[in-house]
Design a protein around this motif. Structure first.
Motif, PDB file in Angstrom:
ATOM      1  N   MET A   1       0.843  -1.197   0.000  1.00  0.00           N
ATOM      2  CA  MET A   1       0.000   0.000   0.000  1.00  0.00           C
ATOM      3  C   MET A   1       0.877   1.246   0.000  1.00  0.00           C
ATOM      4  SD  MET A   1      -3.144   0.807  -0.189  1.00  0.00           S
ATOM      5  CE  MET A   1      -4.505   1.865   0.290  1.00  0.00           C
ATOM      6  N   GLY A   2       1.996   1.204   0.723  1.00  0.00           N
ATOM      7  CA  GLY A   2       2.931   2.321   0.696  1.00  0.00           C
ATOM      8  C   GLY A   2       3.448   2.582  -0.700  1.00  0.00           C
ATOM      9  N   ARG A   3       3.797   1.525  -1.422  1.00  0.00           N
ATOM     10  CA  ARG A   3       4.258   1.679  -2.813  1.00  0.00           C
ATOM     11  C   ARG A   3       3.166   2.293  -3.683  1.00  0.00           C
ATOM     12  NH1 ARG A   3       6.085  -3.754  -2.199  1.00  0.00           N
ATOM     13  NH2 ARG A   3       8.360  -3.902  -1.932  1.00  0.00           N
TER      14      ARG A   3
ATOM     15  N   LEU B   1       3.520   5.932  -5.553  1.00  0.00           N
ATOM     16  CA  LEU B   1       3.436   6.136  -7.000  1.00  0.00           C
ATOM     17  C   LEU B   1       2.266   7.043  -7.346  1.00  0.00           C
ATOM     18  CD1 LEU B   1       4.534   5.478  -9.801  1.00  0.00           C
ATOM     19  CD2 LEU B   1       3.014   3.486  -9.859  1.00  0.00           C
ATOM     20  N   ASP B   2       1.143   6.858  -6.668  1.00  0.00           N
ATOM     21  CA  ASP B   2      -0.026   7.701  -6.905  1.00  0.00           C
ATOM     22  C   ASP B   2       0.303   9.164  -6.603  1.00  0.00           C
ATOM     23  OD1 ASP B   2      -2.993   7.658  -7.489  1.00  0.00           O
ATOM     24  OD2 ASP B   2      -3.035   8.613  -5.524  1.00  0.00           O
ATOM     25  N   GLY B   3       0.968   9.403  -5.473  1.00  0.00           N
ATOM     26  CA  GLY B   3       1.341  10.765  -5.108  1.00  0.00           C
ATOM     27  C   GLY B   3       2.344  11.369  -6.070  1.00  0.00           C
ATOM     28  N   LEU B   4       3.309  10.568  -6.541  1.00  0.00           N
ATOM     29  CA  LEU B   4       4.309  11.085  -7.471  1.00  0.00           C
ATOM     30  C   LEU B   4       3.687  11.438  -8.819  1.00  0.00           C
ATOM     31  CD1 LEU B   4       7.352   8.741  -6.739  1.00  0.00           C
ATOM     32  CD2 LEU B   4       6.870  11.022  -5.823  1.00  0.00           C
ATOM     33  N   GLY B   5       2.675  10.686  -9.231  1.00  0.00           N
ATOM     34  CA  GLY B   5       1.969  11.044 -10.459  1.00  0.00           C
ATOM     35  C   GLY B   5       1.299  12.393 -10.329  1.00  0.00           C
ATOM     36  N   CYS B   6       0.676  12.647  -9.176  1.00  0.00           N
ATOM     37  CA  CYS B   6       0.047  13.949  -8.932  1.00  0.00           C
ATOM     38  C   CYS B   6       1.104  15.049  -8.851  1.00  0.00           C
ATOM     39  CB  CYS B   6      -0.776  13.898  -7.650  1.00  0.00           C
ATOM     40  SG  CYS B   6      -2.220  12.826  -7.720  1.00  0.00           S
ATOM     41  N   LEU B   7       2.206  14.767  -8.172  1.00  0.00           N
ATOM     42  CA  LEU B   7       3.277  15.759  -8.035  1.00  0.00           C
ATOM     43  C   LEU B   7       3.837  16.162  -9.394  1.00  0.00           C
ATOM     44  CD1 LEU B   7       5.534  17.381  -6.652  1.00  0.00           C
ATOM     45  CD2 LEU B   7       6.677  15.222  -6.136  1.00  0.00           C
TER      46      LEU B   7
ATOM     47  N   TRP C   1      -2.087  -2.427  -8.458  1.00  0.00           N
ATOM     48  CA  TRP C   1      -0.838  -1.831  -8.932  1.00  0.00           C
ATOM     49  C   TRP C   1      -0.965  -1.407 -10.392  1.00  0.00           C
ATOM     50  CZ3 TRP C   1       3.591   0.295  -7.517  1.00  0.00           C
ATOM     51  CH2 TRP C   1       4.628   0.411  -8.465  1.00  0.00           C
ATOM     52  N   ASP C   2      -1.530  -2.272 -11.236  1.00  0.00           N
ATOM     53  CA  ASP C   2      -1.662  -1.941 -12.658  1.00  0.00           C
ATOM     54  C   ASP C   2      -2.557  -0.733 -12.864  1.00  0.00           C
ATOM     55  OD1 ASP C   2       0.020  -3.999 -13.387  1.00  0.00           O
ATOM     56  OD2 ASP C   2      -1.600  -5.398 -13.899  1.00  0.00           O
ATOM     57  N   GLU C   3      -3.603  -0.608 -12.061  1.00  0.00           N
ATOM     58  CA  GLU C   3      -4.495   0.549 -12.185  1.00  0.00           C
ATOM     59  C   GLU C   3      -3.794   1.835 -11.748  1.00  0.00           C
ATOM     60  OE1 GLU C   3      -8.985  -1.234 -11.583  1.00  0.00           O
ATOM     61  OE2 GLU C   3      -7.683  -1.086  -9.837  1.00  0.00           O
ATOM     62  N   VAL C   4      -2.973   1.763 -10.701  1.00  0.00           N
ATOM     63  CA  VAL C   4      -2.233   2.947 -10.268  1.00  0.00           C
ATOM     64  C   VAL C   4      -1.198   3.320 -11.315  1.00  0.00           C
ATOM     65  CG1 VAL C   4      -0.689   3.891  -8.512  1.00  0.00           C
ATOM     66  CG2 VAL C   4      -2.652   2.517  -7.828  1.00  0.00           C
ATOM     67  N   VAL C   5      -0.547   2.323 -11.924  1.00  0.00           N
ATOM     68  CA  VAL C   5       0.401   2.596 -13.012  1.00  0.00           C
ATOM     69  C   VAL C   5      -0.316   3.282 -14.172  1.00  0.00           C
ATOM     70  CG1 VAL C   5       1.833   1.510 -14.798  1.00  0.00           C
ATOM     71  CG2 VAL C   5       2.045   0.784 -12.409  1.00  0.00           C
ATOM     72  N   THR C   6      -1.488   2.785 -14.524  1.00  0.00           N
ATOM     73  CA  THR C   6      -2.263   3.405 -15.609  1.00  0.00           C
ATOM     74  C   THR C   6      -2.609   4.846 -15.266  1.00  0.00           C
ATOM     75  OG1 THR C   6      -3.206   1.286 -16.298  1.00  0.00           O
ATOM     76  CG2 THR C   6      -4.410   3.276 -16.930  1.00  0.00           C
TER      77      THR C   6
ATOM     78  N   ALA D   1      10.975   8.007 -19.137  1.00  0.00           N
ATOM     79  CA  ALA D   1      11.092   8.624 -17.819  1.00  0.00           C
ATOM     80  C   ALA D   1       9.964   8.147 -16.903  1.00  0.00           C
ATOM     81  CB  ALA D   1      11.078  10.135 -17.934  1.00  0.00           C
ATOM     82  N   GLN D   2       8.781   7.945 -17.455  1.00  0.00           N
ATOM     83  CA  GLN D   2       7.697   7.335 -16.679  1.00  0.00           C
ATOM     84  C   GLN D   2       8.135   5.963 -16.171  1.00  0.00           C
ATOM     85  OE1 GLN D   2       4.369   7.093 -19.377  1.00  0.00           O
ATOM     86  NE2 GLN D   2       3.522   9.066 -18.729  1.00  0.00           N
ATOM     87  N   ASP D   3       8.713   5.176 -17.077  1.00  0.00           N
ATOM     88  CA  ASP D   3       9.168   3.832 -16.711  1.00  0.00           C
ATOM     89  C   ASP D   3      10.167   3.893 -15.559  1.00  0.00           C
ATOM     90  OD1 ASP D   3       7.607   2.787 -18.734  1.00  0.00           O
ATOM     91  OD2 ASP D   3       9.277   2.550 -20.136  1.00  0.00           O
ATOM     92  N   GLY D   4      11.047   4.906 -15.595  1.00  0.00           N
ATOM     93  CA  GLY D   4      12.063   5.029 -14.558  1.00  0.00           C
ATOM     94  C   GLY D   4      11.469   5.252 -13.184  1.00  0.00           C
ATOM     95  N   VAL D   5      10.445   6.101 -13.103  1.00  0.00           N
ATOM     96  CA  VAL D   5       9.800   6.364 -11.811  1.00  0.00           C
ATOM     97  C   VAL D   5       9.031   5.138 -11.342  1.00  0.00           C
ATOM     98  CG1 VAL D   5       8.115   7.787 -10.590  1.00  0.00           C
ATOM     99  CG2 VAL D   5       9.660   8.841 -12.246  1.00  0.00           C
ATOM    100  N   ILE D   6       8.275   4.530 -12.245  1.00  0.00           N
ATOM    101  CA  ILE D   6       7.497   3.335 -11.884  1.00  0.00           C
ATOM    102  C   ILE D   6       8.409   2.235 -11.366  1.00  0.00           C
ATOM    103  CG2 ILE D   6       6.038   1.491 -12.801  1.00  0.00           C
ATOM    104  CD1 ILE D   6       4.971   3.641 -14.827  1.00  0.00           C
ATOM    105  N   GLU D   7       9.524   2.002 -12.062  1.00  0.00           N
ATOM    106  CA  GLU D   7      10.460   0.955 -11.644  1.00  0.00           C
ATOM    107  C   GLU D   7      11.094   1.294 -10.296  1.00  0.00           C
ATOM    108  OE1 GLU D   7      14.562  -1.297 -13.122  1.00  0.00           O
ATOM    109  OE2 GLU D   7      13.610   0.202 -14.414  1.00  0.00           O
ATOM    110  N   ALA D   8      11.417   2.575 -10.098  1.00  0.00           N
ATOM    111  CA  ALA D   8      12.028   2.979  -8.827  1.00  0.00           C
ATOM    112  C   ALA D   8      11.083   2.744  -7.654  1.00  0.00           C
ATOM    113  CB  ALA D   8      12.438   4.450  -8.892  1.00  0.00           C
ATOM    114  N   VAL D   9       9.817   3.061  -7.831  1.00  0.00           N
ATOM    115  CA  VAL D   9       8.853   2.838  -6.748  1.00  0.00           C
ATOM    116  C   VAL D   9       8.635   1.347  -6.525  1.00  0.00           C
ATOM    117  CG1 VAL D   9       6.469   3.197  -6.008  1.00  0.00           C
ATOM    118  CG2 VAL D   9       7.724   5.055  -7.112  1.00  0.00           C
ATOM    119  N   GLU D  10       8.564   0.592  -7.598  1.00  0.00           N
ATOM    120  CA  GLU D  10       8.357  -0.850  -7.471  1.00  0.00           C
ATOM    121  C   GLU D  10       9.519  -1.508  -6.726  1.00  0.00           C
ATOM    122  OE1 GLU D  10       6.560  -4.377 -10.305  1.00  0.00           O
ATOM    123  OE2 GLU D  10       7.820  -2.837 -11.219  1.00  0.00           O
TER     124      GLU D  10
END
Length: 455
Positions: free
Chosen positions: A25-27, A31-37, A404-409, A423-432
């Motif tokens: 849930m933290g992950r 990721l959800d917060g970073l997308g908004c940021l 997770w897939d829905e948050v990634v979307t 660059a999107q991939d980089g953030v997603i991978e870093a959070v994962e």
């Protein structure tokens, strides 16, 4: 005493003790917060605040993503919090009526980049922050809001303080002092709800900034009252119904260490405030089902909780923030577009004639039997027939969370206009992989993403 018990819990919180579902849930929320940021870096509020901070100067300790500059950890938490919260899609703790990620995540990002904090410790700090927001909120709502306070600013300050204390490795005594200082800064008035002004966004940034500053002041030797929550002149008595009783204590301490408030946090898959999500989802279902077309609608009736009927009924919003809080606007917005995942809506949507034409036909009915975040939509068409849709537990809520897939979307849709795919991939991978990385590595991925935005 309550403050000391919560401080001891935060100081003793270990990543290794967290259930796998809570870590995940933290992950998800990170990721959800970073997308908004990242989406919010192009908002005028974030850009202007970033420029103000740049002109004031400060030690280059952490990245300020709007404008891609650097500043003190305090200022980074402030500006990045405004950026994150300027997008009407960040998380919500329903019971606490607040958006914990808007203050907690920027505080964790800033301190983790500055100190090179391990990713596991970042998650633990997030969990600590969400704990304070949720538990304090449970104890003082609804009277806290009825008295005019905005819990994202007030409870969010304690959340950011808890996250900062945990990130800096404070013991229980220092953590209690951090809470004591944070309590004197915990602020945010809900008057902005009535005119759509931007202090609501400011509250989140200031909460993150004040929480970080409280911890830094403790590190510098300052102290604060260890009865800041429960004391006779403390936060609970000053900002709620004036009573600190067994029920408040139980709400704040029940299940401490056995259940985590981060797990009770909801996602927002639609633009708008948390009170409008069910109605947005209901109208989206009707649109997708082919039951509606703009020309055939005579009236839309929304049965909702009495508080929502009172606070979210604006049929003529003049600002985008007022529009975010307006149930009629959000229903009309989704009906017009079919689905709204966009973050910071352009001004053109506010004056969109198709949306404006629908607003007088949308009526809110107070229904005491409706859940606080639920809604029942009844649409009367031109031929006299009606179609209905009821959603009591909207997608993304505690009982119906996103995967997770829905948050990634959602992350990709939020950032698709400003962040390149790689660059999107980089953030997603870093959070994962956050449990194997640190705050500096995450900041590198975020800078690559934010650096490609058109500021």
């Amino acid at each position: 005493m309550l403050t000391r018990k919560l401080a001891a819990f935060v100081a003793g919180l270990k990543y290794s003790d967290l259930p796998p579902a809570t870590v995940q849930m933290g992950r998800l929320l990170l990721l959800d917060g970073l997308g908004c940021l990242l989406s919010g870096t192009n908002s005028s509020h974030a850009r202007n605040t970033s420029q103000m901070v740049r002109e004031l100067g400060g030690a280059p300790q952490a990245t300020i993503y709007p404008g891609m500059t650097r500043g003190s950890v305090r200022d980074a938490a402030f500006v990045n919090g405004i950026s994150l919260y300027s997008v009407g899609l960040n998380d919500v703790h329903v019971t606490a009526e607040s958006h914990p990620g808007a203050s907690v995540i920027p505080a964790v990002l800033a301190l983790s980049e500055w100190k090179g904090l391990a990713g596991r410790e970042m998650i633990a700090a997030m969990v600590a922050g969400y704990e304070l927001v949720g538990r304090i909120g449970r104890a003082i709502l609804p009277s806290h809001r009825q008295r005019g306070f905005h819990a994202t600013g007030t409870c969010g300050t304690f959340g950011a303080a808890a996250a900062a204390a945990r990130a800096l490795g404070f013991d229980a005594e220092k953590t209690a002092n951090t809470f004591g200082i944070a309590g004197s800064q915990a602020a945010g008035l809900y008057e902005c709800h009535h005119d759509g002004t931007s202090t609501m966004i400011y509250h989140a940034g200031r909460a993150g900034q004040n929480g970080v500053e409280a911890a830094l002041l403790v590190a510098a030797g300052m102290t604060g009252p260890a009865t800041v929550l429960e004391g006779s002149k403390g936060f609970f008595r000053a900002t709620s119904n004036g009573v600190f009783d067994a029920a408040a204590i139980d709400a704040a301490l029940s299940g401490l260490g056995k259940r985590y408030e981060i797990d009770a946090t909801s996602f927002r898959p639609y633009f708008g405030c948390s009170s409008t999500l069910a109605a947005s989802a209901a109208i989206a279902n009707l649109v997708r089902g082919g039951a509606l077309s703009a020309g055939s609608i005579e009236e839309i009736v929304v049965q909702c909780h009495p508080i929502v009927a009172q606070d979210n009924a604006d049929t003529a919003p003049e600002t985008l923030l007022a529009a975010r809080l307006s149930m009629p606007f959000n229903v009309a917005l989704v009906m017009h577009h079919g689905d709204v995942w966009a973050g910071d809506l352009p001004e053109v949507e506010l004056a969109n004639p198709a949306i404006r034409a629908m607003l007088p036909r949308i009526k809110l009915i107070a229904d005491p039997g409706m859940s606080r975040r639920g809604a029942a939509i009844t649409v009367r068409r031109g031929d006299g027939t009606t179609v209905s849709e009821t959603i009591r537990d909207p997608r993304g809520s505690e009982g119906n969370p996103l995967t997770w897939d829905e948050v990634v979307t959602k992350f990709r849709r939020l950032t698709r206009d400003t962040v390149e795919r790689c660059a999107q991939d980089g953030v997603i991978e870093a959070v994962e992989r956050i449990d194997r990385l640190d705050g500096i590595q995450l900041a590198i991925a975020l800078r690559a993403a934010a650096g490609g935005a058109a500021h």
